[in-house]
Design a protein around this motif. Structure first.
Motif, PDB file in Angstrom:
ATOM      1  N   THR A 201      -0.631 -11.040  -1.217  1.00 33.97           N
ATOM      2  CA  THR A 201      -1.929 -10.968  -0.542  1.00 33.97           C
ATOM      3  C   THR A 201      -1.846 -10.304   0.830  1.00 33.97           C
ATOM      4  N   HIS A 202      -0.652 -10.239   1.412  1.00 30.42           N
ATOM      5  CA  HIS A 202      -0.501  -9.616   2.733  1.00 30.42           C
ATOM      6  C   HIS A 202       0.934  -9.113   2.895  1.00 30.42           C
ATOM      7  N   ALA A 203       1.055  -7.799   3.079  1.00 27.49           N
ATOM      8  CA  ALA A 203       2.349  -7.137   3.301  1.00 27.49           C
ATOM      9  C   ALA A 203       3.265  -7.195   2.088  1.00 27.49           C
ATOM     10  N   GLY A 204       2.688  -7.423   0.905  1.00 27.03           N
ATOM     11  CA  GLY A 204       3.464  -7.408  -0.321  1.00 27.03           C
ATOM     12  C   GLY A 204       3.428  -6.038  -0.985  1.00 27.03           C
ATOM     13  N   LEU A 205       3.597  -6.019  -2.287  1.00 28.28           N
ATOM     14  CA  LEU A 205       3.625  -4.765  -3.049  1.00 28.28           C
ATOM     15  C   LEU A 205       2.316  -3.984  -2.902  1.00 28.28           C
ATOM     16  N   ALA A 206       1.182  -4.676  -3.014  1.00 17.38           N
ATOM     17  CA  ALA A 206      -0.111  -4.005  -2.959  1.00 17.38           C
ATOM     18  C   ALA A 206      -0.360  -3.385  -1.590  1.00 17.38           C
ATOM     19  N   ASP A 207      -0.253  -4.204  -0.558  1.00 15.55           N
ATOM     20  CA  ASP A 207      -0.503  -3.748   0.806  1.00 15.55           C
ATOM     21  C   ASP A 207       0.390  -2.560   1.171  1.00 15.55           C
ATOM     22  N   THR A 208       1.648  -2.668   0.855  1.00 17.91           N
ATOM     23  CA  THR A 208       2.612  -1.636   1.241  1.00 17.91           C
ATOM     24  C   THR A 208       2.385  -0.351   0.455  1.00 17.91           C
ATOM     25  N   SER A 209       2.072  -0.470  -0.822  1.00 18.18           N
ATOM     26  CA  SER A 209       1.830   0.728  -1.634  1.00 18.18           C
ATOM     27  C   SER A 209       0.592   1.479  -1.160  1.00 18.18           C
ATOM     28  N   LEU A 210      -0.452   0.754  -0.800  1.00 26.04           N
ATOM     29  CA  LEU A 210      -1.654   1.411  -0.284  1.00 26.04           C
ATOM     30  C   LEU A 210      -1.334   2.218   0.968  1.00 26.04           C
TER      31      LEU A 210
END
Length: 271
Positions: A201-210
């Motif tokens: 939800t924060h600074a994980g795979l999603a955040d970093t990939s974006l």
């Protein structure tokens, strides 16, 4: 009908001057890059939608720069404005509510995070919107990149539309921008085989990939790949960013841009 040579010459001169003016205007959707006369002319020509991008200055783990939200919302807002065709993008609002500082809470527990009170933030949004209303914009679109202040934006929009009742100008915050960047993008990644406890939800795979898709220089890629699995004490919540890529981020940015464009068009059709 008698032909007037002086009048025809004057009309031709005016046309050439207008064409020269627009030829010198930079091809940009960024308000920062325009002069006031260029902006005036673009509003008169039909660019009456302004996007106010809202970022935030906060920690996102040890491998992501503090300006993540500011960089991301700027790039995505410009892509959305280009897709709309009649929109411009205001400067990014980088000072937002991020918790208390006495004692420090939320992201304020990490150096570099900047916070402002909710009422100050809401008044800033309202003041910016009223400024654009004065200058002739009719659609004021708020795009917030961070989850913590979404209710603040909605309150500001409600207050603005109440104050503007009966006028030709209105404000709105398309829910699609943030919903796609969070839950919607998580579902996209999950369908590509990634676990929710990796997506985060924060600074994980999603955040970093974006962020890798829009501003890769803001990610410490070498340290990211070789580093250990991180947790809340590092500023990473419920995720693991080590397999993040720009290609995965592109899936998210494309979805955010296209769905937000559709939402804004639906809101502004006929307005």
């Amino acid at each position: 009908m008698r032909f007037s040579l002086p009048r025809a010459f004057a009309a031709a001169t005016l046309l050439m001057a207008t064409q020269a003016l627009f030829a010198q205007t930079p091809k940009t959707v960024s308000l920062d890059d325009l002069t006031w006369t260029e902006l005036r002319d673009q509003i008169q020509a039909g660019r009456t939608t302004i996007i106010i991008p809202i970022g935030g200055t906060e920690q996102s783990g040890p491998y992501i720069a503090l300006g993540k939200h500011n960089a991301r919302v700027k790039v995505l807002s410009e892509r959305i404005a280009e897709g709309l065709g009649n929109a411009l993008v205001a400067p990014v609002i980088a000072y937002v509510p991020e918790g208390s500082f006495a004692p420090p809470t939320s992201h304020m527990r990490f150096p570099g995070t900047i916070t402002v009170p909710d009422d100050v933030f809401e008044k800033t949004l309202e003041s910016a919107a009223n400024s654009f209303k004065v200058h002739g914009f009719r659609n004021i679109v708020f795009l917030g990149d961070h989850g913590g202040y979404q209710n603040d934006i909605r309150r500001a929009v409600a207050q603005l539309n109440k104050a503007w009742s009966g006028s030709a100008t209105r404000a709105f915050v398309p829910a699609e921008y943030y919903s796609v960047s969070s839950d919607g993008y998580a579902e996209i990644l999950h369908k590509h085989g990634y676990r929710y406890d990796e997506i985060g939800t924060h600074a994980g795979l999603a955040d970093t990939s974006l962020l890798l898709a829009v501003a890769p220089q803001m990610v410490r890629k070498d340290r990211l790949r070789s580093g250990p699995k991180l947790g809340p004490s590092d500023g990473v919540y419920g995720g693991d960013p080590r397999r993040s890529t720009a290609e995965l981020g592109q899936l998210g940015t494309d979805a955010i841009v296209s769905r937000t464009i559709n939402a804004v068009k639906k809101e502004t059709t006929g307005h």
